[in-house]
Design a protein around this motif. Structure first.
Motif, short mmCIF file in Angstrom:
data_model
loop_
_atom_site.label_atom_id
_atom_site.label_comp_id
_atom_site.label_asym_id
_atom_site.label_seq_id
_atom_site.Cartn_x
_atom_site.Cartn_y
_atom_site.Cartn_z
N LYS A 1 -4.62 -9.08 -0.24
CA LYS A 1 -5.47 -8.22 0.58
C LYS A 1 -4.65 -7.36 1.55
N ASP A 2 -3.42 -7.83 1.87
CA ASP A 2 -2.56 -7.04 2.75
C ASP A 2 -2.22 -5.69 2.15
N PHE A 3 -2.24 -5.60 0.82
CA PHE A 3 -1.84 -4.38 0.13
C PHE A 3 -3.03 -3.49 -0.23
N TYR A 4 -4.24 -3.90 0.18
CA TYR A 4 -5.42 -3.15 -0.27
C TYR A 4 -5.43 -1.69 0.19
N PRO A 5 -5.03 -1.36 1.42
CA PRO A 5 -5.01 0.07 1.79
C PRO A 5 -4.17 0.92 0.83
N TYR A 6 -3.03 0.38 0.44
CA TYR A 6 -2.15 1.10 -0.49
C TYR A 6 -2.79 1.17 -1.87
N LEU A 7 -3.40 0.06 -2.32
CA LEU A 7 -4.07 0.04 -3.63
C LEU A 7 -5.21 1.05 -3.66
N ARG A 8 -6.01 1.06 -2.61
CA ARG A 8 -7.14 1.99 -2.56
C ARG A 8 -6.66 3.43 -2.60
N LEU A 9 -5.54 3.72 -1.89
CA LEU A 9 -4.98 5.06 -1.91
C LEU A 9 -4.55 5.46 -3.32
N LEU A 10 -3.87 4.54 -4.01
CA LEU A 10 -3.42 4.83 -5.38
C LEU A 10 -4.61 5.08 -6.31
N LEU A 11 -5.61 4.21 -6.22
CA LEU A 11 -6.78 4.35 -7.10
C LEU A 11 -7.59 5.61 -6.77
N SER A 12 -7.53 6.03 -5.53
CA SER A 12 -8.31 7.19 -5.11
C SER A 12 -7.61 8.52 -5.39
N THR A 13 -6.29 8.47 -5.57
CA THR A 13 -5.54 9.74 -5.68
C THR A 13 -4.83 9.94 -7.01
N LEU A 14 -4.48 8.89 -7.71
CA LEU A 14 -3.79 9.07 -8.98
C LEU A 14 -4.76 9.50 -10.07
N PRO A 15 -4.37 10.41 -10.94
CA PRO A 15 -5.24 10.82 -12.05
C PRO A 15 -5.49 9.64 -12.98
N PRO A 16 -6.70 9.52 -13.53
CA PRO A 16 -6.99 8.43 -14.47
C PRO A 16 -5.98 8.34 -15.61
#
Length: 371
Positions: free
Chosen positions: A218-233
């Motif tokens: 859960k400590d990495f969730y902000p980074y994970l959310r950023l990646l999922l929100s910005t990287l192309p599918p």
């Protein structure tokens, strides 16, 4: 020297693990006990709550003679691949026996299961009527427990080796979240830690667990959310373990979820289990691509994390037999070495800078020698 192997994670080390070590020595009467241990990330698709060096050290202090690191790419996959990597490490280390925990403790039944063919079409049929993957597997495998599923995977992996398998009775269920006097599962201990509950006498690692920063996904969730929100599918689809359009599902849930707990609750479905979601997210966080994995050479070298005098003597024997042993970071084959350092960078990201630098320095240093 007769060598016996065990496959471990020690996340964290507890009294049940000590029992496993003791019984393994009794069953096989080995001269040296070798543990293949997951590194900083474990099979659940999560970071280990304590780094691999602390866990390797406690293993040596409690009866293991030599700890080999299970490469990241095997440590973070499902049972069959986890087992294949583990058994390959033990085969390179020239062990004659392996001992693992089992819910049924019926080695003959497990061997029969390992010799059978599990048809993917049957799994898909079961999934199509609403069962999760573990449930579908269980329908074919007599509702097997998690240790027995791993055990069958070990037995499949040793079929073309000279390794003999033995089982011991699992004393506490792998997923049991309750504390039971002095014997509790690692799951129960982690749960107690996160809820700030007493660990009683269930683990010898109370000091390490109280004095060190504990790493959680859960400590990495902000980074994970950023990646999922910005990287192309399309880019997400190139990541290892991402398939069947799961990237679109993860993107949607990241946009809807403000916390890691909410994200996991939303992302898990009948089709996508918790473990699969976590493992996929871990590959995204570490940016491990399908091409990276495809380009990995066959595993032919064992990396040493820790050893005692008996382990050192056995290492000399292996080197005399021309076994490829990486006692230095530079001796790990390049593709695996890059992956280990890359994943260590993620593991240490949320730590205090002093601890982060210390662990990164240790990563490229020498194994631990424990007297």
């Amino acid at each position: 020297m007769k060598a016996t192997g065990i496959v471990v994670e020690y996340n964290p080390f507890h009294n049940g693990h000590e029992y496993h070590i003791q019984k393994t020595k009794e069953i096989t009467n080995c001269d040296v006990l070798i543990g293949v241990m997951s590194g900083n990330f474990v099979q659940r698709g999560e970071p280990a709550i304590l780094d691999k060096w602390k866990r390797a050290e406690v293993a040596i202090k409690h009866g293991v003679d030599l700890i080999i690191e299970l490469p990241y790419i095997y440590a973070t996959q499902s049972a069959s691949n986890f087992a294949q990597g583990s058994i390959r490490c033990l085969e390179i280390a020239q062990v004659s026996d392996i001992v693992f925990g089992s819910e049924t403790n019926n080695i003959e039944e497990l061997k029969e299961m390992a010799a059978s063919c599990i048809h993917v079409d049957n799994l898909k049929e079961s999934l199509s009527i609403g069962h999760s993957f573990p449930k579908a597997y269980g329908l074919l495998a007599k509702e097997m427990g998690p240790n027995d599923i791993l055990g069958v995977s070990y037995l499949k992996a040793i079929m073309n080796t000279k390794i003999t398998a033995h089982t011991i009775q699992r004393t506490v269920h792998y997923h049991d979240e309750e504390m039971h006097n002095e014997i509790a599962s690692a799951t129960a201990i982690r749960k107690a830690i996160h809820e700030n509950k007493p660990l009683a006498n269930t683990t010898c690692m109370n000091e390490e667990l109280s004095q060190n920063e504990l790493v959680q996904l859960k400590d990495f969730y902000p980074y994970l959310r950023l990646l999922l929100s910005t990287l192309p599918p399309k880019e997400l689809a190139s990541i290892f373990l991402i398939s069947e359009g799961i990237e679109n599902h993860l993107i949607k849930q990241a946009l809807l979820s403000s916390t890691y707990e909410e994200f996991i609750n939303n992302a898990v479905t009948r089709r996508y289990t918790t473990s699969r979601i976590r493992r996929c997210c871990l590959q995204i966080l570490n940016h491990i691509t399908k091409e990276d994995v495809k380009n990995l050479p066959p595993l032919d070298t064992i990396r040493i994390l820790a050893f005692n005098d008996k382990g050192r003597e056995y290492l000399r024997q292996l080197q005399e037999n021309e076994v490829k042993v990486a006692s230095k970071f530079s001796q790990i084959p390049l593709a695996y070495r890059k992956m280990e350092y890359k994943t260590s960078l993620l593991y240490t990201t949320c730590m205090r800078e002093e601890q982060r630098q210390s662990l990164l320095k240790q990563e490229i240093g020498s194994p631990l020698y424990i007297k």
